[in-house]
Design a protein around this motif. Sequence first.
Motif, PDB file in Angstrom:
ATOM      1  N   ALA A  95      43.442 101.218  -6.024  1.00  0.00           N
ATOM      2  CA  ALA A  95      42.363 101.998  -6.645  1.00  0.00           C
ATOM      3  C   ALA A  95      41.015 101.289  -6.517  1.00  0.00           C
ATOM      4  CB  ALA A  95      42.693 102.248  -8.116  1.00  0.00           C
ATOM      5  N   ASP A  96      41.015  99.980  -6.785  1.00  0.00           N
ATOM      6  CA  ASP A  96      39.756  99.229  -6.757  1.00  0.00           C
ATOM      7  C   ASP A  96      39.151  99.199  -5.364  1.00  0.00           C
ATOM      8  OD1 ASP A  96      40.142  98.695  -9.428  1.00  0.00           O
ATOM      9  OD2 ASP A  96      40.834  96.634  -9.134  1.00  0.00           O
ATOM     10  N   PHE A  97      39.985  98.943  -4.367  1.00  0.00           N
ATOM     11  CA  PHE A  97      39.435  98.793  -3.025  1.00  0.00           C
ATOM     12  C   PHE A  97      39.028 100.148  -2.445  1.00  0.00           C
ATOM     13  CE2 PHE A  97      39.711  97.975   1.618  1.00  0.00           C
ATOM     14  CZ  PHE A  97      38.708  97.014   1.683  1.00  0.00           C
ATOM     15  N   THR A  98      39.771 101.181  -2.744  1.00  0.00           N
ATOM     16  CA  THR A  98      39.368 102.520  -2.311  1.00  0.00           C
ATOM     17  C   THR A  98      37.988 102.857  -2.865  1.00  0.00           C
ATOM     18  OG1 THR A  98      41.660 103.296  -2.152  1.00  0.00           O
ATOM     19  CG2 THR A  98      39.953 104.969  -2.409  1.00  0.00           C
ATOM     20  N   ALA A  99      37.778 102.537  -4.138  1.00  0.00           N
ATOM     21  CA  ALA A  99      36.480 102.792  -4.760  1.00  0.00           C
ATOM     22  C   ALA A  99      35.386 101.958  -4.098  1.00  0.00           C
ATOM     23  CB  ALA A  99      36.540 102.486  -6.254  1.00  0.00           C
ATOM     24  N   ALA A 100      35.692 100.717  -3.742  1.00  0.00           N
ATOM     25  CA  ALA A 100      34.702  99.853  -3.099  1.00  0.00           C
ATOM     26  C   ALA A 100      34.280 100.406  -1.745  1.00  0.00           C
ATOM     27  CB  ALA A 100      35.266  98.447  -2.945  1.00  0.00           C
ATOM     28  N   LEU A 101      35.237 100.907  -0.977  1.00  0.00           N
ATOM     29  CA  LEU A 101      34.914 101.508   0.311  1.00  0.00           C
ATOM     30  C   LEU A 101      34.009 102.722   0.124  1.00  0.00           C
ATOM     31  CD1 LEU A 101      38.404 101.383   2.104  1.00  0.00           C
ATOM     32  CD2 LEU A 101      36.401  99.993   2.661  1.00  0.00           C
TER      33      LEU A 101
ATOM     34  N   PRO B  91      37.134  97.047   6.904  1.00  0.00           N
ATOM     35  CA  PRO B  91      35.844  96.499   6.488  1.00  0.00           C
ATOM     36  C   PRO B  91      35.956  95.977   5.048  1.00  0.00           C
ATOM     37  CG  PRO B  91      35.802  98.903   6.489  1.00  0.00           C
ATOM     38  CD  PRO B  91      37.113  98.498   7.096  1.00  0.00           C
ATOM     39  N   LEU B  92      35.002  95.185   4.645  1.00  0.00           N
ATOM     40  CA  LEU B  92      34.942  94.639   3.266  1.00  0.00           C
ATOM     41  C   LEU B  92      36.151  93.774   2.924  1.00  0.00           C
ATOM     42  CD1 LEU B  92      33.671  97.771   1.259  1.00  0.00           C
ATOM     43  CD2 LEU B  92      32.355  96.101   2.565  1.00  0.00           C
ATOM     44  N   SER B  93      36.590  92.961   3.880  1.00  0.00           N
ATOM     45  CA  SER B  93      37.783  92.142   3.649  1.00  0.00           C
ATOM     46  C   SER B  93      37.603  91.184   2.475  1.00  0.00           C
ATOM     47  CB  SER B  93      38.136  91.344   4.912  1.00  0.00           C
ATOM     48  OG  SER B  93      38.614  92.201   5.918  1.00  0.00           O
ATOM     49  N   GLN B  94      36.403  90.626   2.307  1.00  0.00           N
ATOM     50  CA  GLN B  94      36.188  89.700   1.199  1.00  0.00           C
ATOM     51  C   GLN B  94      36.319  90.408  -0.152  1.00  0.00           C
ATOM     52  OE1 GLN B  94      36.008  86.355   1.426  1.00  0.00           O
ATOM     53  NE2 GLN B  94      36.410  86.745   3.594  1.00  0.00           N
ATOM     54  N   THR B  95      35.910  91.664  -0.199  1.00  0.00           N
ATOM     55  CA  THR B  95      36.102  92.445  -1.420  1.00  0.00           C
ATOM     56  C   THR B  95      37.586  92.672  -1.680  1.00  0.00           C
ATOM     57  OG1 THR B  95      33.981  93.568  -1.113  1.00  0.00           O
ATOM     58  CG2 THR B  95      35.585  94.644  -2.559  1.00  0.00           C
ATOM     59  N   LEU B  96      38.330  92.950  -0.618  1.00  0.00           N
ATOM     60  CA  LEU B  96      39.777  93.107  -0.738  1.00  0.00           C
ATOM     61  C   LEU B  96      40.404  91.838  -1.301  1.00  0.00           C
ATOM     62  CD1 LEU B  96      42.532  94.498  -0.136  1.00  0.00           C
ATOM     63  CD2 LEU B  96      42.356  93.510   2.173  1.00  0.00           C
ATOM     64  N   PHE B  97      40.024  90.675  -0.747  1.00  0.00           N
ATOM     65  CA  PHE B  97      40.589  89.411  -1.220  1.00  0.00           C
ATOM     66  C   PHE B  97      40.290  89.211  -2.709  1.00  0.00           C
ATOM     67  CE2 PHE B  97      40.234  87.199   3.201  1.00  0.00           C
ATOM     68  CZ  PHE B  97      41.203  88.059   3.685  1.00  0.00           C
ATOM     69  N   ALA B  98      39.051  89.494  -3.114  1.00  0.00           N
ATOM     70  CA  ALA B  98      38.665  89.295  -4.514  1.00  0.00           C
ATOM     71  C   ALA B  98      39.417  90.248  -5.441  1.00  0.00           C
ATOM     72  CB  ALA B  98      37.153  89.483  -4.667  1.00  0.00           C
ATOM     73  N   ASP B  99      39.518  91.516  -5.049  1.00  0.00           N
ATOM     74  CA  ASP B  99      40.225  92.497  -5.890  1.00  0.00           C
ATOM     75  C   ASP B  99      41.686  92.110  -6.061  1.00  0.00           C
ATOM     76  OD1 ASP B  99      37.950  94.033  -6.158  1.00  0.00           O
ATOM     77  OD2 ASP B  99      38.523  95.521  -4.647  1.00  0.00           O
ATOM     78  N   LEU B 100      42.347  91.751  -4.959  1.00  0.00           N
ATOM     79  CA  LEU B 100      43.768  91.430  -5.035  1.00  0.00           C
ATOM     80  C   LEU B 100      44.005  90.162  -5.852  1.00  0.00           C
ATOM     81  CD1 LEU B 100      46.655  92.093  -4.206  1.00  0.00           C
ATOM     82  CD2 LEU B 100      46.270  90.833  -2.076  1.00  0.00           C
ATOM     83  N   THR B 101      43.190  89.126  -5.621  1.00  0.00           N
ATOM     84  CA  THR B 101      43.341  87.888  -6.390  1.00  0.00           C
ATOM     85  C   THR B 101      43.161  88.143  -7.878  1.00  0.00           C
ATOM     86  OG1 THR B 101      42.544  86.561  -4.527  1.00  0.00           O
ATOM     87  CG2 THR B 101      42.458  85.549  -6.702  1.00  0.00           C
ATOM     88  N   ASP B 102      42.125  88.876  -8.239  1.00  0.00           N
ATOM     89  CA  ASP B 102      41.862  89.161  -9.658  1.00  0.00           C
ATOM     90  C   ASP B 102      43.028  89.921 -10.289  1.00  0.00           C
ATOM     91  OD1 ASP B 102      39.427  87.919  -9.435  1.00  0.00           O
ATOM     92  OD2 ASP B 102      38.250  89.775  -9.355  1.00  0.00           O
ATOM     93  N   ASN B 103      43.549  90.915  -9.583  1.00  0.00           N
ATOM     94  CA  ASN B 103      44.591  91.752 -10.161  1.00  0.00           C
ATOM     95  C   ASN B 103      45.933  91.035 -10.261  1.00  0.00           C
ATOM     96  OD1 ASN B 103      42.944  94.022 -10.612  1.00  0.00           O
ATOM     97  ND2 ASN B 103      43.170  94.684  -8.483  1.00  0.00           N
ATOM     98  N   VAL B 104      46.265  90.236  -9.248  1.00  0.00           N
ATOM     99  CA  VAL B 104      47.522  89.488  -9.302  1.00  0.00           C
ATOM    100  C   VAL B 104      47.445  88.392 -10.360  1.00  0.00           C
ATOM    101  CG1 VAL B 104      49.042  87.932  -8.016  1.00  0.00           C
ATOM    102  CG2 VAL B 104      48.235  90.047  -6.964  1.00  0.00           C
ATOM    103  N   LYS B 105      46.330  87.709 -10.442  1.00  0.00           N
ATOM    104  CA  LYS B 105      46.161  86.678 -11.471  1.00  0.00           C
ATOM    105  C   LYS B 105      46.265  87.288 -12.867  1.00  0.00           C
ATOM    106  CE  LYS B 105      43.042  83.038 -13.070  1.00  0.00           C
ATOM    107  NZ  LYS B 105      41.712  82.378 -12.879  1.00  0.00           N
ATOM    108  N   ALA B 106      45.647  88.441 -13.054  1.00  0.00           N
ATOM    109  CA  ALA B 106      45.715  89.111 -14.358  1.00  0.00           C
ATOM    110  C   ALA B 106      47.150  89.505 -14.696  1.00  0.00           C
ATOM    111  CB  ALA B 106      44.805  90.338 -14.360  1.00  0.00           C
ATOM    112  N   ALA B 107      47.896  89.964 -13.697  1.00  0.00           N
ATOM    113  CA  ALA B 107      49.294  90.352 -13.933  1.00  0.00           C
ATOM    114  C   ALA B 107      50.137  89.139 -14.316  1.00  0.00           C
ATOM    115  CB  ALA B 107      49.865  91.027 -12.682  1.00  0.00           C
ATOM    116  N   VAL B 108      49.925  88.026 -13.627  1.00  0.00           N
ATOM    117  CA  VAL B 108      50.675  86.808 -13.927  1.00  0.00           C
ATOM    118  C   VAL B 108      50.364  86.326 -15.333  1.00  0.00           C
ATOM    119  CG1 VAL B 108      50.860  84.359 -13.335  1.00  0.00           C
ATOM    120  CG2 VAL B 108      50.975  86.081 -11.531  1.00  0.00           C
TER     121      VAL B 108
END
Length: 333
Positions: free
Chosen positions: A318-324, A286-303
């Motif tokens: 950590a972020d997505f677990t908290a969102a769930l 569930p919450l796939s769109q939240t997953l997409f947003a969390d991963l994009t934000d974190n990978v972009k920040a790392a780059v």
Amino acid sequence: MNDAVEDITDYVGDSADLFTEWQWQTGVFNDSVYAVPQASGPLGQFYRKDIFDSLGLAAPTTWEEYYEAAKVIRASDPNRYIAAFAFNQAPWLIGLSQQGGGEWFTPEDDAWKVAIDDENTLKVAEFWQKLIDEDLVKLEADMSSEWNADLQNGNIVSWISGSWADAIVRGTAPDTAGAWAAAPMPQWSDGENVSATWAGGSASVVLKGTDHPAEAAEFALWLNSDPESVSILTSVGAGWPAIKDLDSIEALQDDPEVFAFYGGQNIWDVFAESDAAVASTWTWPPLSQTLFADLTDNVKAAVEAGTPLTEAFTQTQADFTAALEDKGISVAE
């Protein structure tokens, strides 16, 4: 489902045999059917065969070959890269992990076990980190204006993407007709045949509270299983058909415009193989769109910060677990 869609098991539950099993299962929860699958985006490599040929390269069959090819391509021209590292595309990053053996989400009774930073995912992240560190991939958002120009001028010479990306390549770089080809995904071990998808796939649902759920479900089934309907959907770029009987789909059998662009190759043979090799143990949460947003934000920040990609996946865990948990969804320890 957030109680937003109808259980349509009574109307379409006996139609599973019409569809590829893993695609059918994406609409099933607790043995009830909530969606009729339409299409998916099995991954493959679109690549500039003319440039690969000129450098004595074939499409990489393993990720080690991909790394070696990246070095040759980078050395051939100061502006040329094997690919872009698309930090803006969570579905792409997830597909790479899925193909590498990652299993992020597992239902356990009434809870979800979350493993976004599992061992196989970190292996994939470390591989792409090596390519980034050695300047072998270009850090740019795919489907951006810069990326479009790089595709047109040969500065980006391959794109790992879903089957539907064929239309984007043709539309973005029409002057390169005849120079492209398609190939299967590189494998982590020689001789394997494991693939994945870009964001799973699409499906038709019946919204909760409709006055005519039976009729709506019947239409959804016809739309996504009738060969003529599916052929039309395929031809307009809806994705790889969910039905099993691919021979009945006219658009997959003879498409002169597509085949000519790819040097006469029937690229659909590649994606038929890819679809059959999708790692079927993958489960979408569930919450796939939240997953997409969390991963994009974190990978972009790392780059942008130059920090390890592995940390981006750990942070997303950590972020997505908290969102769930914030939504009252149980997470298994």
